[in-house]
Write a protein that holds these residues in place. Structure first.
Motif, PDB file in Angstrom:
ATOM      1  N   LEU A  84       0.857  -1.184   0.000  1.00 24.76           N
ATOM      2  CA  LEU A  84       0.000   0.000   0.000  1.00 24.76           C
ATOM      3  C   LEU A  84       0.893   1.232   0.000  1.00 24.76           C
ATOM      4  O   LEU A  84       2.108   1.121   0.132  1.00 24.76           O
ATOM      5  N   ASN A  85       0.297   2.409  -0.097  1.00 19.27           N
ATOM      6  CA  ASN A  85       1.088   3.644  -0.060  1.00 19.27           C
ATOM      7  C   ASN A  85       1.802   3.831   1.281  1.00 19.27           C
ATOM      8  O   ASN A  85       2.924   4.309   1.322  1.00 19.27           O
ATOM      9  N   ASN A  86       1.148   3.441   2.378  1.00 17.35           N
ATOM     10  CA  ASN A  86       1.713   3.700   3.701  1.00 17.35           C
ATOM     11  C   ASN A  86       2.147   2.452   4.453  1.00 17.35           C
ATOM     12  O   ASN A  86       2.701   2.539   5.538  1.00 17.35           O
ATOM     13  N   ALA A  87       1.902   1.268   3.887  1.00 12.38           N
ATOM     14  CA  ALA A  87       2.207   0.040   4.627  1.00 12.38           C
ATOM     15  C   ALA A  87       2.317  -1.150   3.680  1.00 12.38           C
ATOM     16  O   ALA A  87       1.976  -1.057   2.504  1.00 12.38           O
ATOM     17  N   SER A  88       2.807  -2.247   4.232  1.00 15.63           N
ATOM     18  CA  SER A  88       2.823  -3.529   3.524  1.00 15.63           C
ATOM     19  C   SER A  88       2.212  -4.579   4.438  1.00 15.63           C
ATOM     20  O   SER A  88       2.437  -4.563   5.651  1.00 15.63           O
ATOM     21  N   LEU A  89       1.456  -5.467   3.849  1.00 11.14           N
ATOM     22  CA  LEU A  89       0.801  -6.525   4.608  1.00 11.14           C
ATOM     23  C   LEU A  89       1.220  -7.874   4.035  1.00 11.14           C
ATOM     24  O   LEU A  89       1.239  -8.043   2.814  1.00 11.14           O
ATOM     25  N   LEU A  90       1.549  -8.810   4.888  1.00 12.75           N
ATOM     26  CA  LEU A  90       1.750 -10.182   4.456  1.00 12.75           C
ATOM     27  C   LEU A  90       0.447 -10.911   4.734  1.00 12.75           C
ATOM     28  O   LEU A  90      -0.023 -10.938   5.879  1.00 12.75           O
ATOM     29  N   PHE A 112      11.386  -9.971   1.932  1.00 13.92           N
ATOM     30  CA  PHE A 112      10.167 -10.749   2.108  1.00 13.92           C
ATOM     31  C   PHE A 112      10.385 -12.143   1.531  1.00 13.92           C
ATOM     32  O   PHE A 112      10.768 -12.293   0.379  1.00 13.92           O
ATOM     33  N   THR A 113      10.162 -13.147   2.356  1.00 18.28           N
ATOM     34  CA  THR A 113      10.344 -14.526   1.906  1.00 18.28           C
ATOM     35  C   THR A 113       9.024 -15.281   2.017  1.00 18.28           C
ATOM     36  O   THR A 113       8.072 -14.818   2.656  1.00 18.28           O
ATOM     37  N   ASN A 114       8.996 -16.441   1.397  1.00 16.15           N
ATOM     38  CA  ASN A 114       7.840 -17.341   1.453  1.00 16.15           C
ATOM     39  C   ASN A 114       6.563 -16.704   0.928  1.00 16.15           C
ATOM     40  O   ASN A 114       5.475 -16.937   1.461  1.00 16.15           O
ATOM     41  N   ILE A 115       6.699 -15.876  -0.100  1.00 15.71           N
ATOM     42  CA  ILE A 115       5.510 -15.342  -0.765  1.00 15.71           C
ATOM     43  C   ILE A 115       5.551 -15.821  -2.210  1.00 15.71           C
ATOM     44  O   ILE A 115       6.620 -16.057  -2.771  1.00 15.71           O
TER      45      ILE A 115
END
Length: 123
Positions: A84-90, A112-115
């Motif tokens: 997102l513009n202000n964050a990242s979500l797994l 970021f791993t396992n995606i």
């Protein structure tokens, strides 16, 4: 007691001249119906991170994220990174669950791993 037979007026009964054929409906699985009805779940860990990092995600954006995760799942994605513009979500697309959240300041030095899929959303 009157044993006479009384005539009842005949009522017109209309039967269809042809039996309507079954129209093909788009097939949708039970799992897809359930996934559409249930919004994203947020794990306890992710909830704590969102609160600690003061990440604000409006309800409308959550809805968009949920739609995109559903699309990704249909393409075979099981674990995705939503940027997102202000964050990242797994997010575990398989479980429809937000696993963790980071603000954009933390993203610069993270790996970021396992995606197996990434979703970019402009707000």
């Amino acid at each position: 007691m009157d044993h006479r037979i009384h005539q009842v007026p005949k009522h017109a009964v209309h039967f269809p001249t042809s039996i309507p054929s079954k129209q093909k409906q788009p097939s949708i699985t039970f799992r897809e119906v359930l996934n559409e009805q249930h919004p994203l779940k947020i794990s306890k860990h992710a909830s704590e991170r969102i609160r600690e990092r003061n990440i604000d995600i409006p309800e409308k954006l959550w809805h968009t994220i949920g739609e995109k995760v559903n699309e990704a799942r249909q393409k075979g994605v099981t674990d995705s990174l939503v940027v997102l513009n202000n964050a990242s979500l797994l997010i575990s697309a398989k479980n429809n669950t937000v696993v963790t959240a980071m603000d954009r300041g933390e993203n610069d030095s993270r790996i970021f791993t396992n995606i197996n899929g990434t979703i970019l959303i402009d707000e």
